[in-house]
Design a protein around this motif. Structure first.
Motif, PDB file in Angstrom:
ATOM      1  N   TRP A  81      -2.760   1.256  -4.601  1.00 46.05           N
ATOM      2  CA  TRP A  81      -2.072   0.206  -4.520  1.00 46.05           C
ATOM      3  C   TRP A  81      -1.260   0.070  -5.964  1.00 46.05           C
ATOM      4  CZ3 TRP A  81      -1.796  -3.305  -0.560  1.00 46.05           C
ATOM      5  CH2 TRP A  81      -2.310  -3.231   0.275  1.00 46.05           C
ATOM      6  N   GLU A  87      -3.973   7.919   2.131  1.00 44.80           N
ATOM      7  CA  GLU A  87      -3.950   6.721   1.110  1.00 44.80           C
ATOM      8  C   GLU A  87      -3.746   7.195  -0.354  1.00 44.80           C
ATOM      9  OE1 GLU A  87      -5.482   1.948   0.881  1.00 44.80           O
ATOM     10  OE2 GLU A  87      -7.114   3.705   1.469  1.00 44.80           O
ATOM     11  N   ALA A  93       0.909  -1.161  -0.004  1.00 46.43           N
ATOM     12  CA  ALA A  93      -0.107   0.071  -0.010  1.00 46.43           C
ATOM     13  C   ALA A  93       0.932   1.280  -0.003  1.00 46.43           C
ATOM     14  CB  ALA A  93      -0.896   0.046   1.132  1.00 46.43           C
ATOM     15  N   ARG A 150      -6.402  -7.882   1.483  1.00 45.13           N
ATOM     16  CA  ARG A 150      -7.954  -8.116   1.905  1.00 45.13           C
ATOM     17  C   ARG A 150      -7.976  -9.337   2.542  1.00 45.13           C
ATOM     18  NH1 ARG A 150     -10.695  -3.803   2.047  1.00 45.13           N
ATOM     19  NH2 ARG A 150     -12.496  -5.235   2.458  1.00 45.13           N
ATOM     20  N   SER A 197       0.925  -5.653  -7.938  1.00 44.42           N
ATOM     21  CA  SER A 197       0.123  -4.795  -6.986  1.00 44.42           C
ATOM     22  C   SER A 197      -1.260  -5.409  -6.824  1.00 44.42           C
ATOM     23  CB  SER A 197      -0.204  -3.599  -7.534  1.00 44.42           C
ATOM     24  OG  SER A 197       1.212  -2.725  -7.797  1.00 44.42           O
ATOM     25  N   TYR A 226      -2.798  -6.673  -2.886  1.00 45.02           N
ATOM     26  CA  TYR A 226      -4.054  -6.142  -2.437  1.00 45.02           C
ATOM     27  C   TYR A 226      -4.968  -7.105  -2.281  1.00 45.02           C
ATOM     28  CZ  TYR A 226      -8.568  -3.710  -2.188  1.00 45.02           C
ATOM     29  OH  TYR A 226      -9.733  -3.472  -1.789  1.00 45.02           O
TER      30      TYR A 226
END
Length: 411
Positions: free
Chosen positions: A144, A141, A119, A158, A150, A154
């Protein structure tokens, strides 16, 4: 055999030169920007690992390494921004890292950040020269990025968040499963963590070769090499690349490859030497971490000392006890000097504790993986899984408590 011994000799010489300071080691990735790090007030960066709790189990901040992209700071003449390179250590308030974690006060307000490896953030704060960290007070933020890598990172982030939420419903047993399978220890009971440390079982909680070996056994030795390699790589990717886990993965990969290719003379000692050299080349920042030094010392002790110790112990004890006791004693003898130098104490109780508790942890991990699969397929079984694991946890706590009562040497 000559080649295997050559790797071992090269690794031994390399270790002597590096740890005795005969060859200077420059840790790459240092801060580089037109803005001095001491003047920086804002950093654009990409997290290089999942944040881990600092200041002990009850701390109020997390640490992680971040790859720099841009820096802004106050210099003579005003605020200056420019490109940056290298890596810095970030100290991030718990409220930011835990903003999406289940059961945390910070998660009640909605929103929050998914702070995991890969991130990108713009963080604001100041440099603490004494602790050599950039102390974050605010974050924004940045996304990503694009590309397959990437996307995978991600998806991993999650999955780790979903893993936390599922295991949170399992109570105290879930906190131990979370620590063993993902390296996240923020939910682990402080008293239990201290008991493991006093019993000389800290390696059980830290992601290491033991966890990868257990995971590999669950995949089955008869499975195709590539299937097992993919399974182990998936576990390492999900859990995070700790020094000991990286060492274990490289060893497993090289041993399996040598076996599959019928390489003559390949043995554990030569492979350990080759892995040490490869590890130092790929991740020299790991070299001076306790996990790196203890992991390689323990493996060297097991490979060199366990066989002669077993031949001695088998005269006094049944083989079923002598074998694991010899392995535990060999690892203790090899790591005790390093532990004493680093922590000023050692836990002799760990010799017996490993023999008793490690099989229980193996059973606990196997049961947790089976129950996780059942919980995903049949959510109604989640409460049943929690009860089963909490019974196993009760047994583990009692066993660890017995050995934690033994005195520490030097502590």
């Amino acid at each position: 055999m000559v080649k295997a011994n050559s790797f071992l000799l090269a690794a031994a010489v390399c270790a002597v030169f590096l740890y005795c300071g005969l060859v200077p080691v420059r840790n790459g990735g240092g801060y580089a920007s037109v803005v001095p790090v001491s003047s920086a007030v804002s950093l654009d960066c990409r997290l290089c690992c999942s944040p881990s709790k600092s200041y002990g189990g009850g701390g109020a901040a997390y640490r992680c390494t971040a790859e720099l992209l841009r820096a802004c700071g106050h210099v003579p003449g005003g605020l200056v921004c420019g490109d940056a390179a290298g890596r810095v250590c970030l100290s991030i308030p718990s409220g930011m890292v835990e903003s999406l974690y289940p059961g945390r006060l910070y998660s009640k307000g909605g929103g929050g950040f998914l702070m995991e490896d890969g991130a990108s953030f713009r963080v604001r704060g100041s440099w603490n020269a004494r602790r050599e960290v950039f102390e974050v007070c605010a974050a924004e933020e940045l996304g990503w990025g694009a590309g397959v890598c990437s996307l995978l990172l991600y998806a991993r982030a999650r999955a780790r968040l979903g893993f936390r939420r599922l295991l949170y419903s399992w109570g105290r047993a879930g906190s131990l499963v979370l620590a063993l399978l993902s390296g996240a220890r923020e939910y682990l009971d402080t008293d239990l963590s201290d008991s493991f440390r006093k019993a000389g079982l800290s390696h059980v909680l830290a992601l290491s070769g033991m966890h990868l070996a257990l995971f590999s056994k669950l995949l089955g030795k008869r499975r195709n090499f590539f299937v097992r390699l993919l399974g182990m790589a998936s576990f390492v990717f999900f859990a995070g690349l700790s020094p000991s886990l990286f060492r274990a993965f490289l060893c497993a990969f090289l041993l399996s490859a040598c076996s599959g290719l019928h390489v003559p003379g390949a043995d554990g000692r030569g492979v350990l030497g080759a892995v040490f050299l490869l590890h130092v080349l790929l991740r020299r920042e790991d070299m001076y971490s306790p996990a790196f030094m203890l992991s390689y010392a323990a493996m060297a002790g097991i490979l060199f000392l366990s066989a002669p110790l077993c031949r001695f112990l088998v005269r006094l004890l049944p083989p079923v006890i002598a074998d694991p006791l010899a392995v535990s004693l060999a690892a203790f003898l090899a790591t005790a000097p390093i532990s004493f130098c680093l922590f000023a104490c050692v836990a002799p109780a760990g010799i017996l504790a490993s023999v008793v508790v490690s099989p229980l942890i193996g059973l606990f991990m196997a049961a947790s993986l089976v129950l996780l699969l059942l919980a995903l397929a049949f959510p109604a079984l989640v409460p049943v899984g929690a009860k089963v694991l909490n019974v196993l946890l009760f047994i583990i706590e009692r066993a660890v408590g017995v050995f934690a009562a033994f005195p520490l040497f030097g502590g």
